[in-house]
Scaffold this motif. Structure first.
Motif, short mmCIF file in Angstrom:
data_model
loop_
_atom_site.label_atom_id
_atom_site.label_comp_id
_atom_site.label_asym_id
_atom_site.label_seq_id
_atom_site.Cartn_x
_atom_site.Cartn_y
_atom_site.Cartn_z
N ASP A 89 0.88 -1.24 -0.02
CA ASP A 89 -0.05 -0.07 0.08
C ASP A 89 0.92 1.25 0.04
O ASP A 89 1.36 1.70 -0.99
N LEU A 90 1.36 1.54 1.15
CA LEU A 90 2.15 2.77 1.35
C LEU A 90 3.26 2.52 2.36
O LEU A 90 2.70 1.60 3.25
N PRO A 91 4.31 2.87 2.34
CA PRO A 91 5.50 2.39 3.22
C PRO A 91 5.30 2.72 4.61
O PRO A 91 5.73 2.11 5.65
N PHE A 92 4.53 3.84 4.89
CA PHE A 92 4.24 4.03 6.36
C PHE A 92 3.02 4.36 6.59
O PHE A 92 1.91 4.20 5.87
N ARG A 93 2.83 4.07 8.10
CA ARG A 93 1.57 4.49 8.57
C ARG A 93 1.76 5.69 9.51
O ARG A 93 2.61 5.92 10.62
N ALA A 94 0.59 6.48 9.38
CA ALA A 94 0.69 7.72 10.50
C ALA A 94 -0.26 7.38 11.63
O ALA A 94 -1.35 7.05 11.51
N VAL A 95 0.39 7.05 12.88
CA VAL A 95 -0.17 6.36 13.82
C VAL A 95 -0.60 7.25 14.94
O VAL A 95 -1.13 6.85 16.01
N ALA A 96 0.05 8.70 14.92
CA ALA A 96 -0.41 9.47 15.97
C ALA A 96 -0.46 11.00 15.32
O ALA A 96 0.34 11.20 14.39
N GLU A 132 -15.35 3.93 1.09
CA GLU A 132 -14.31 4.19 2.40
C GLU A 132 -13.31 5.08 1.90
O GLU A 132 -12.69 5.14 0.85
N PRO A 133 -12.98 6.14 2.94
CA PRO A 133 -11.85 7.21 2.73
C PRO A 133 -10.65 6.46 2.94
O PRO A 133 -10.26 5.35 3.74
N ALA A 134 -9.46 6.87 2.27
CA ALA A 134 -8.08 6.22 2.19
C ALA A 134 -7.17 7.67 2.30
O ALA A 134 -6.54 8.15 1.27
N PRO A 135 -6.89 7.95 3.52
CA PRO A 135 -6.24 9.40 3.79
C PRO A 135 -4.68 8.96 3.99
O PRO A 135 -4.21 8.04 4.17
N ARG A 136 -3.92 10.05 3.40
CA ARG A 136 -2.61 9.76 3.50
C ARG A 136 -2.01 11.21 4.10
O ARG A 136 -2.60 12.37 3.50
N ALA A 148 -3.77 6.27 10.05
CA ALA A 148 -4.69 5.30 10.56
C ALA A 148 -5.92 5.52 10.79
O ALA A 148 -6.30 6.75 11.10
N ARG A 149 -6.72 4.56 10.82
CA ARG A 149 -8.31 4.84 10.96
C ARG A 149 -8.57 5.71 12.41
O ARG A 149 -9.36 6.88 12.25
N THR A 150 -7.94 5.50 13.45
CA THR A 150 -8.32 6.36 14.73
C THR A 150 -7.83 7.83 14.57
O THR A 150 -8.36 8.54 15.15
N VAL A 151 -6.53 8.03 13.67
CA VAL A 151 -6.27 9.28 13.58
C VAL A 151 -7.22 9.85 12.73
O VAL A 151 -7.38 10.95 12.86
N PHE A 152 -7.43 9.16 11.54
CA PHE A 152 -8.47 9.72 10.67
C PHE A 152 -9.59 10.58 11.67
O PHE A 152 -10.17 11.47 11.22
N TYR A 153 -10.15 9.58 12.36
CA TYR A 153 -11.29 9.99 13.17
C TYR A 153 -11.03 11.28 14.15
O TYR A 153 -11.97 12.18 14.14
N ASP A 154 -9.67 11.31 14.66
CA ASP A 154 -9.34 12.60 15.07
C ASP A 154 -9.36 13.72 14.43
O ASP A 154 -9.77 14.70 14.65
#
Length: 185
Positions: A89-96, A132-136, A148-154
């Motif tokens: 998919d993408l190489p990294f995840r924004a987790v916070a 479904e949204p796919a944010p980056r 990450a889904r939780t970060v997108f909710y934020d």
């Protein structure tokens, strides 16, 4: 191995990343393509080598610092070698994410901190079938992190309505997240 022998493969990648201490100038290196290496960054962000997860976070961080996106795909690059890897998919995840003043600062799963703005835009694509949204967010030199889904909710919680769309501001730039009423709130 003596100090005069040339290291190859993972040993060379690890050596180059350790020597660089931070982000090496991979965009300036133009080594010959040496082939593929059996490293896969799965869609869930897990880095795999020869079918097994790379368990050491420090090693994943080292590899992430020598990762480059070229027109033919993702590569681990040293001054002497260029090895193609697979990224699902993408190489990294924004987790916070944190808010610092008027800016949004994302932290990736490999320890990068990214301040969203003109040079680090947030984009949201929407799956045409599922909706479904796919944010980056852009991290560096064409490399992006899946938010990450939780970060997108934020992000959605921080959003304001602008021209019928939910949007967030960071670095003086407004980033649309999706249409109002699209199930984002």
């Amino acid at each position: 191995m003596s100090g005069t022998e040339t290291k190859t493969g993972i040993a060379a990648v690890t050596e180059a990343a350790k020597a660089a201490r931070g982000l090496p100038p991979v965009h300036l290196w133009n080594p010959a393509h040496c082939g593929d290496i059996d490293i896969v960054i799965r869609a869930d962000g897990v880095w795999m080598h020869e079918g097994s997860p790379i368990g050491r976070a420090e090693l994943v961080r080292l590899f992430s610092t020598v990762l480059r996106l070229d027109p033919d795909g993702y590569h681990l690059v040293t001054p002497a070698e260029k090895l193609k890897i697979t990224v699902e998919d993408l190489p990294f995840r924004a987790v916070a994410m944190t808010r610092e003043g008027e800016d949004l600062v994302f932290t990736t799963d490999v320890g990068d901190e990214v301040r969203a703005g003109e040079d680090h835009p947030i984009t949201v694509e929407t799956d045409p079938v599922s909706g479904e949204p796919a944010p980056r967010v852009h991290v560096r030199r064409g490399l992006e992190a899946r938010i990450a889904r939780t970060v997108f909710y934020d992000l959605v919680e921080l959003a304001e309505e602008r021209d019928g769309r939910l949007a967030v501001s960071s670095g003086g730039v407004w980033f649309p997240l999706g249409p109002v009423g699209a199930g984002l709130a």
